[in-house]
Design an enzyme around this catalytic site. Structure first.
Site, mmCIF file in Angstrom:
data_model
loop_
_atom_site.group_PDB
_atom_site.id
_atom_site.type_symbol
_atom_site.label_atom_id
_atom_site.label_comp_id
_atom_site.label_asym_id
_atom_site.label_seq_id
_atom_site.Cartn_x
_atom_site.Cartn_y
_atom_site.Cartn_z
ATOM 1 N N ASP A 34 -3.850 4.571 -2.231
ATOM 2 C CA ASP A 34 -4.573 4.568 -0.769
ATOM 3 C C ASP A 34 -4.753 6.016 -0.268
ATOM 4 O OD1 ASP A 34 -6.602 5.283 0.780
ATOM 5 O OD2 ASP A 34 -5.060 4.200 2.958
ATOM 6 N N LYS A 50 -7.294 8.022 -1.297
ATOM 7 C CA LYS A 50 -8.789 8.771 -0.749
ATOM 8 C C LYS A 50 -9.162 10.104 -0.879
ATOM 9 C CE LYS A 50 -7.626 6.879 4.124
ATOM 10 N NZ LYS A 50 -6.263 6.415 3.474
ATOM 11 N N THR A 55 -11.115 3.897 10.498
ATOM 12 C CA THR A 55 -10.713 3.207 11.031
ATOM 13 C C THR A 55 -10.093 4.066 12.959
ATOM 14 O OG1 THR A 55 -8.549 2.636 10.910
ATOM 15 C CG2 THR A 55 -10.262 0.918 10.457
ATOM 16 N N LYS A 105 0.838 -1.352 0.504
ATOM 17 C CA LYS A 105 0.226 -0.191 -0.371
ATOM 18 C C LYS A 105 0.780 1.189 -0.193
ATOM 19 C CE LYS A 105 -2.415 2.041 4.056
ATOM 20 N NZ LYS A 105 -2.449 3.575 3.320
ATOM 21 N N HIS A 142 -11.125 12.620 -2.377
ATOM 22 C CA HIS A 142 -12.555 13.841 -2.048
ATOM 23 C C HIS A 142 -12.687 15.331 -2.281
ATOM 24 C CE1 HIS A 142 -15.382 14.634 1.347
ATOM 25 N NE2 HIS A 142 -15.561 14.881 0.433
ATOM 26 N N ASP A 143 -13.311 15.224 -3.573
ATOM 27 C CA ASP A 143 -13.576 16.689 -4.574
ATOM 28 C C ASP A 143 -14.842 16.662 -5.300
ATOM 29 O OD1 ASP A 143 -13.015 19.318 -5.416
ATOM 30 O OD2 ASP A 143 -10.993 18.632 -5.094
ATOM 31 N N GLY A 193 0.186 -2.943 8.587
ATOM 32 C CA GLY A 193 1.031 -1.970 8.137
ATOM 33 C C GLY A 193 2.741 -2.068 9.292
ATOM 34 N N ARG A 194 2.198 -1.487 10.339
ATOM 35 C CA ARG A 194 3.129 -0.806 11.543
ATOM 36 C C ARG A 194 3.629 -2.381 12.513
ATOM 37 N NH1 ARG A 194 0.661 4.272 14.217
ATOM 38 N NH2 ARG A 194 -1.096 3.495 13.200
#
Length: 242
Positions: A67, A69, A131, A40, A71-72, A221-222
């Site tokens: 990723d 995201k 999340t 990702k 938004h517009d 991820g981490r």
């Protein structure tokens, strides 16, 4: 519910989040090559490196979840999705709260970009509720209905818009699978192996729980990228899923 993804080994549906700079991301990819199938790329990495980082990981044989995201207004999202798809990304994201017209434009852009790239149309995913957000944090934004109802309503709009699926907490995956059906992508961040630190995540589950709840793919991820041995951490998750 059986899904269209059940025939794909679970380890090949674990997406490793590279939320870091390019040098660290490339070093992690070097280690994970031959183990992880998906990477990702989020805002941190993409805003620094641009489409070149997507193309590099694609050349190395990885699938890429981009990723960003979106938004517009619909016109902008259509152009952004076109560019993202033309880079070779296999998944891309947009915020469902942008509305059905915006998501429809994102889908059109993804199809246009794939035609330009000469590849398959990427999976188009709608972000429902991050999340990291708790019910209290969502209510503070002015959303009056309970968090699960908000997620379900946004997922229904994503389905109406004709995009591929959603991104949501693993805690909502089972309900979303009922709403969206067996073919929808349900990608779940907020996945932590048992005993791992939660970090800034609020609504979490283990990898096995997320898949059992109906996730098509999970994002980790981490717990992998910050482990002393990222390959061992990935393989431990894969072993849990076998």
């Amino acid at each position: 519910m059986l899904t269209a993804f059940d025939s794909i080994p679970a380890r090949d549906r674990v997406i490793v989040a590279l939320d870091c700079d390019a040098w660290e991301a490339i070093a992690l990819a070097d280690k994970l090559e031959g183990h992880a199938k998906w990477l990702k790329i989020g805002m941190t990495l993409y805003y620094a490196e641009g489409p070149a980082i997507v193309k590099m990981f694609k050349r190395r044989g990885f699938n890429v979840f981009l990723d960003l995201k979106f938004h517009d207004i619909p016109h902008q999202v259509q152009g952004a999705a076109r560019s993202a798809a033309a880079s070779g990304a296999d998944m891309l994201t947009m915020h469902t709260v942008g509305g059905t017209a915006m998501m429809e434009a994102g889908q059109r852009g993804a199809e246009e970009g794939a035609a330009e790239y000469g590849g398959d149309v990427p999976a188009t995913l709608g972000i429902t509720v991050l999340t990291s957000m708790s019910p209290e944090a969502l209510a503070a934004t002015g959303v009056a209905r309970p968090l699960p109802e908000q997620v379900a309503a946004l997922a229904a709009q994503a389905k109406e818009a004709g995009i591929s699926g959603v991104v949501a907490s693993p805690q909502e995956a089972a309900a979303l699978r009922e709403i969206l059906g067996p073919d929808a992508f349900i990608v779940t961040p907020g996945v932590r192996p048992a005993g791992a630190a939660l970090g800034d995540q609020s609504r979490v589950a283990t990898p096995a729980q997320a898949f059992a709840n109906g996730a098509s793919h999970i994002v980790v991820g981490r717990p992998i990228t910050e482990a002393d041995d990222p390959v061992a951490a990935f393989e431990a998750i894969a072993a849990e899923l076998e």
